[in-house]
Design an enzyme around this catalytic site. Structure first.
Site, PDB file in Angstrom:
ATOM      1  N   ASN A  53      22.319 -76.560   1.749  1.00 53.93           N
ATOM      2  CA  ASN A  53      21.909 -76.242   3.111  1.00 53.93           C
ATOM      3  C   ASN A  53      20.908 -77.229   3.697  1.00 53.93           C
ATOM      4  O   ASN A  53      20.802 -77.360   4.912  1.00 53.93           O
ATOM      5  CB  ASN A  53      21.306 -74.829   3.146  1.00 53.93           C
ATOM      6  CG  ASN A  53      20.688 -74.498   4.480  1.00 53.93           C
ATOM      7  OD1 ASN A  53      21.375 -74.295   5.473  1.00 53.93           O
ATOM      8  ND2 ASN A  53      19.358 -74.449   4.518  1.00 53.93           N
ATOM      9  N   TYR A 118      23.811 -87.511  12.481  1.00 53.22           N
ATOM     10  CA  TYR A 118      23.979 -86.120  12.044  1.00 53.22           C
ATOM     11  C   TYR A 118      25.458 -85.742  11.963  1.00 53.22           C
ATOM     12  O   TYR A 118      25.904 -85.146  10.980  1.00 53.22           O
ATOM     13  CB  TYR A 118      23.241 -85.193  13.005  1.00 53.22           C
ATOM     14  CG  TYR A 118      23.220 -83.742  12.580  1.00 53.22           C
ATOM     15  CD1 TYR A 118      22.370 -83.315  11.567  1.00 53.22           C
ATOM     16  CD2 TYR A 118      24.034 -82.803  13.205  1.00 53.22           C
ATOM     17  CE1 TYR A 118      22.344 -81.981  11.180  1.00 53.22           C
ATOM     18  CE2 TYR A 118      24.006 -81.464  12.825  1.00 53.22           C
ATOM     19  CZ  TYR A 118      23.158 -81.059  11.811  1.00 53.22           C
ATOM     20  OH  TYR A 118      23.134 -79.747  11.422  1.00 53.22           O
ATOM     21  N   ALA A 120      28.032 -87.726  11.577  1.00 51.30           N
ATOM     22  CA  ALA A 120      28.662 -88.446  10.464  1.00 51.30           C
ATOM     23  C   ALA A 120      28.305 -87.813   9.129  1.00 51.30           C
ATOM     24  O   ALA A 120      29.149 -87.687   8.235  1.00 51.30           O
ATOM     25  CB  ALA A 120      28.247 -89.916  10.491  1.00 51.30           C
ATOM     26  N   LYS A 122      27.538 -84.682   8.532  1.00 52.77           N
ATOM     27  CA  LYS A 122      28.192 -83.392   8.370  1.00 52.77           C
ATOM     28  C   LYS A 122      29.705 -83.534   8.190  1.00 52.77           C
ATOM     29  O   LYS A 122      30.332 -82.726   7.498  1.00 52.77           O
ATOM     30  CB  LYS A 122      27.873 -82.489   9.562  1.00 52.77           C
ATOM     31  CG  LYS A 122      26.398 -82.079   9.629  1.00 52.77           C
ATOM     32  CD  LYS A 122      25.946 -81.382   8.343  1.00 52.77           C
ATOM     33  CE  LYS A 122      24.533 -80.849   8.439  1.00 52.77           C
ATOM     34  NZ  LYS A 122      24.118 -80.107   7.223  1.00 52.77           N
TER      35      LYS A 122
END
Length: 210
Positions: A53, A118, A120, A122
């Site tokens: 996470n 961000y 890329a 994820k």
């Protein structure tokens, strides 16, 4: 009403579990009986569940994004997920059972202005989940990803009102989600109910991406 705790005796690692979505995931897994470890997998001598996470953002338009901003986000969001996954798969293989859930984002599937790094990272987290799902399926290890949309957290609370309004206009539900909405889906993917679910990406986004 059943009082059964379906994760009793299971050990779960949740990265980035101090607040927001991670905190809600920790609360839900603990409520279902799981013992939680935040960093050191040897606290309990085994590991049954990993929830990747932890994540950061360093948003700006592509032309203004520095290499340091790119590297920092990729290092935490993608390389961190790789490192934790690699650390747990060996004990999971030995026990021939395990659940891994990567927290991705809808922007990893659709992109977003000002979030090249961000998005890329994820997208990479999603691809990593699919690849590891294929590699470890025969060892009874299920790997999936959850892609939240606009969730009401400390991070999104800092957004300008115009940005919040822009998100809400593209969400059919016309509201943001709660961290608990994500935690419920993560719990399903960590429970025995998902033993035949692997390599999937589940959006939790109020219909933003259909």
């Amino acid at each position: 009403m059943s009082t059964e705790k379906r994760l009793e005796g299971k050990v779960a690692i949740v990265t980035g579990g101090a607040r927001g979505i991670g905190k809600a995931i920790c609360s839900r897994l603990a409520a279902e009986g799981a013992s939680l470890a935040i960093v050191d997998i040897m606290l309990f001598g085994k590991v049954d569940i990993l929830v990747n996470n932890a994540g950061i953002t360093k948003d700006t338009l592509m032309l203004k994004m520095t290499e340091d901003m790119w590297d920092a986000v990729i290092a935490v969001n993608l390389k961190g997920t790789f490192n934790f996954t690699k650390a747990v798969v060996r004990p999971m293989m030995k026990q021939r059972a395990g659940k891994i859930v990567n927290i991705a984002s809808v922007v990893g599937r659709m992109g977003n202005v000002g979030q090249a790094n961000y998005s890329a990272s994820k997208a990479g987290v999603i691809a990593l989940a699919k690849t590891t799902a294929k590699e470890f399926a025969t060892r009874n290890i299920q790997v999936n990803a959850v892609a939240p949309g606009f969730i009401e957290t400390d991070m999104t609370a800092k957004l300008p009102q115009e940005a919040r309004d822009a998100f809400l206009t593209v969400i059919p539900a016309k509201r943001g989600g709660k961290p608990e909405d994500v935690a419920s889906v993560v719990y399903f993917l960590c429970s025995p109910d998902s033993d035949y679910v692997t390599g999937q990406v589940i959006n939790v986004d109020g219909g933003m991406l259909m």
